[in-house]
Motif scaffolding. Structure first.
Motif, PDB file in Angstrom:
ATOM      1  N   ALA A 149      -3.276  16.415   1.841  1.00 36.79           N
ATOM      2  CA  ALA A 149      -1.834  16.482   1.632  1.00 36.79           C
ATOM      3  C   ALA A 149      -1.485  17.562   0.615  1.00 36.79           C
ATOM      4  N   SER A 150      -0.327  18.171   0.824  1.00 34.24           N
ATOM      5  CA  SER A 150       0.183  19.141  -0.141  1.00 34.24           C
ATOM      6  C   SER A 150       1.700  19.207  -0.019  1.00 34.24           C
ATOM      7  N   GLY A 151       2.324  19.672  -1.084  1.00 31.55           N
ATOM      8  CA  GLY A 151       3.774  19.862  -1.051  1.00 31.55           C
ATOM      9  C   GLY A 151       4.596  18.668  -1.471  1.00 31.55           C
ATOM     10  N   PHE A 152       3.936  17.580  -1.851  1.00 33.94           N
ATOM     11  CA  PHE A 152       4.643  16.407  -2.361  1.00 33.94           C
ATOM     12  C   PHE A 152       3.695  15.659  -3.290  1.00 33.94           C
ATOM     13  N   THR A 153       4.241  14.713  -4.040  1.00 30.63           N
ATOM     14  CA  THR A 153       3.434  13.962  -5.005  1.00 30.63           C
ATOM     15  C   THR A 153       2.700  12.853  -4.270  1.00 30.63           C
ATOM     16  N   PHE A 154       1.491  13.173  -3.887  1.00 27.83           N
ATOM     17  CA  PHE A 154       0.698  12.306  -3.019  1.00 27.83           C
ATOM     18  C   PHE A 154       0.570  10.891  -3.559  1.00 27.83           C
ATOM     19  N   SER A 155       0.356  10.762  -4.838  1.00 24.96           N
ATOM     20  CA  SER A 155       0.092   9.438  -5.419  1.00 24.96           C
ATOM     21  C   SER A 155       1.309   8.524  -5.395  1.00 24.96           C
ATOM     22  N   ASN A 156       2.473   9.063  -5.071  1.00 23.96           N
ATOM     23  CA  ASN A 156       3.682   8.247  -4.972  1.00 23.96           C
ATOM     24  C   ASN A 156       3.881   7.637  -3.591  1.00 23.96           C
ATOM     25  N   PRO A 158      -3.757   8.662  25.543  1.00 24.85           N
ATOM     26  CA  PRO A 158      -2.933   9.115  26.665  1.00 24.85           C
ATOM     27  C   PRO A 158      -2.302   7.952  27.419  1.00 24.85           C
ATOM     28  N   GLY A 159      -1.005   8.034  27.618  1.00 21.63           N
ATOM     29  CA  GLY A 159      -0.296   7.010  28.363  1.00 21.63           C
ATOM     30  C   GLY A 159      -0.025   5.733  27.608  1.00 21.63           C
ATOM     31  N   LYS A 160      -0.368   5.727  26.314  1.00 25.70           N
ATOM     32  CA  LYS A 160      -0.170   4.512  25.507  1.00 25.70           C
ATOM     33  C   LYS A 160       0.764   4.801  24.343  1.00 25.70           C
ATOM     34  N   GLU A 161       1.325   3.738  23.791  1.00 25.78           N
ATOM     35  CA  GLU A 161       2.189   3.873  22.637  1.00 25.78           C
ATOM     36  C   GLU A 161       1.360   4.156  21.384  1.00 25.78           C
ATOM     37  N   ARG A 162       2.012   4.769  20.432  1.00 24.27           N
ATOM     38  CA  ARG A 162       1.366   5.025  19.155  1.00 24.27           C
ATOM     39  C   ARG A 162       1.045   3.696  18.464  1.00 24.27           C
ATOM     40  N   GLU A 163      -0.122   3.611  17.894  1.00 23.73           N
ATOM     41  CA  GLU A 163      -0.599   2.381  17.251  1.00 23.73           C
ATOM     42  C   GLU A 163      -0.875   2.631  15.776  1.00 23.73           C
ATOM     43  N   LEU A 164      -0.372   1.765  14.931  1.00 27.63           N
ATOM     44  CA  LEU A 164      -0.708   1.822  13.508  1.00 27.63           C
ATOM     45  C   LEU A 164      -2.093   1.210  13.327  1.00 27.63           C
ATOM     46  N   VAL A 165      -3.008   1.992  12.796  1.00 31.91           N
ATOM     47  CA  VAL A 165      -4.403   1.580  12.701  1.00 31.91           C
ATOM     48  C   VAL A 165      -4.744   1.027  11.318  1.00 31.91           C
ATOM     49  N   ALA A 166      -4.282   1.720  10.278  1.00 29.45           N
ATOM     50  CA  ALA A 166      -4.652   1.314   8.923  1.00 29.45           C
ATOM     51  C   ALA A 166      -3.613   1.834   7.945  1.00 29.45           C
ATOM     52  N   THR A 167      -3.433   1.083   6.868  1.00 28.83           N
ATOM     53  CA  THR A 167      -2.508   1.485   5.813  1.00 28.83           C
ATOM     54  C   THR A 167      -3.193   1.337   4.457  1.00 28.83           C
ATOM     55  N   ILE A 168      -2.709   2.105   3.501  1.00 31.67           N
ATOM     56  CA  ILE A 168      -3.212   1.997   2.135  1.00 31.67           C
ATOM     57  C   ILE A 168      -2.052   2.250   1.186  1.00 31.67           C
ATOM     58  N   ASN A 169      -1.997   1.469   0.117  1.00 31.28           N
ATOM     59  CA  ASN A 169      -0.877   1.642  -0.806  1.00 31.28           C
ATOM     60  C   ASN A 169      -1.148   2.812  -1.756  1.00 31.28           C
ATOM     61  N   ARG A 170      -0.207   3.059  -2.646  1.00 34.43           N
ATOM     62  CA  ARG A 170      -0.278   4.255  -3.492  1.00 34.43           C
ATOM     63  C   ARG A 170      -1.530   4.302  -4.349  1.00 34.43           C
ATOM     64  N   SER A 171      -1.909   3.163  -4.869  1.00 40.86           N
ATOM     65  CA  SER A 171      -3.065   3.144  -5.770  1.00 40.86           C
ATOM     66  C   SER A 171      -4.388   3.042  -5.031  1.00 40.86           C
ATOM     67  N   ALA A 197      -6.844  12.181  -6.777  1.00 39.28           N
ATOM     68  CA  ALA A 197      -7.168  13.417  -7.483  1.00 39.28           C
ATOM     69  C   ALA A 197      -7.334  14.587  -6.514  1.00 39.28           C
ATOM     70  N   LYS A 198      -7.716  14.270  -5.283  1.00 41.79           N
ATOM     71  CA  LYS A 198      -7.919  15.305  -4.264  1.00 41.79           C
ATOM     72  C   LYS A 198      -6.789  15.344  -3.244  1.00 41.79           C
ATOM     73  N   ASN A 199      -5.775  14.479  -3.429  1.00 39.24           N
ATOM     74  CA  ASN A 199      -4.648  14.427  -2.494  1.00 39.24           C
ATOM     75  C   ASN A 199      -5.119  14.248  -1.048  1.00 39.24           C
ATOM     76  N   THR A 200      -6.054  13.347  -0.882  1.00 45.17           N
ATOM     77  CA  THR A 200      -6.663  13.173   0.428  1.00 45.17           C
ATOM     78  C   THR A 200      -6.804  11.687   0.766  1.00 45.17           C
ATOM     79  N   VAL A 201      -6.543  11.371   2.016  1.00 45.58           N
ATOM     80  CA  VAL A 201      -6.778  10.029   2.537  1.00 45.58           C
ATOM     81  C   VAL A 201      -7.838  10.145   3.626  1.00 45.58           C
ATOM     82  N   TYR A 202      -8.662   9.115   3.718  1.00 47.23           N
ATOM     83  CA  TYR A 202      -9.781   9.123   4.644  1.00 47.23           C
ATOM     84  C   TYR A 202      -9.699   7.931   5.600  1.00 47.23           C
ATOM     85  N   LEU A 203     -10.343   8.094   6.735  1.00 48.54           N
ATOM     86  CA  LEU A 203     -10.545   6.976   7.641  1.00 48.54           C
ATOM     87  C   LEU A 203     -11.993   7.025   8.104  1.00 48.54           C
TER      88      LEU A 203
END
Length: 119
Positions: free
Chosen positions: A24-31, A41-54, A75-81
């Motif tokens: 991520a860049s261009g915004f305050t990631f930790s917020n 293909p042919g399916k609706e978008r699915e929410l797979v996983a969420t993580i809060n700010r901390s 610190a790296k402005n990065t989220v992983y799966l």
């Protein structure tokens, strides 16, 4: 300029593992809460996983619970799966998204990365 850039997708055999990253860049990631979605293909978008700010609170869809792990490094402005025990039905384009508000109210989206599970 806000950017979310996913990487790490590819072709993997069933039972294999992959780790997706979203820089991520261009915004305050930790917020922002961060989410991973997928769309096959042919399916609706699915929410797979969420993580809060901390990074303390995570949630998963039933379809991936126990196999996928979401994490973040503010610190790296990065989220992983981290995806393991992959199945053909996990094949989809995976997107990361950022939100200031509650789940379902994403403010920023990445362009997506293709994950294909096939023998």
């Amino acid at each position: 300029q806000v950017q979310l850039v996913e990487s790490g997708g590819g072709l993997v055999q069933p039972g294999g593992s992959l780790r997706l990253s979203c820089a991520a860049s261009g915004f305050t990631f930790s917020n922002y809460g961060m989410d991973w979605f997928r769309q096959a293909p042919g399916k609706e978008r699915e929410l797979v996983a969420t993580i809060n700010r901390s990074g303390i609170i995570t949630t998963y869809s039933d379809s991936v619970k126990g196999r996928f792990t979401i994490s973040r490094d503010n610190a790296k402005n990065t989220v992983y799966l981290q995806m393991s025990s992959l199945k053909p039905e996990d094949t989809a384009v995976y997107f990361c998204a950022a939100r200031l508000g509650g789940i379902g109210k994403n403010d920023y989206w990445g362009q997506g990365t293709q994950v294909t599970i096939s023998a």
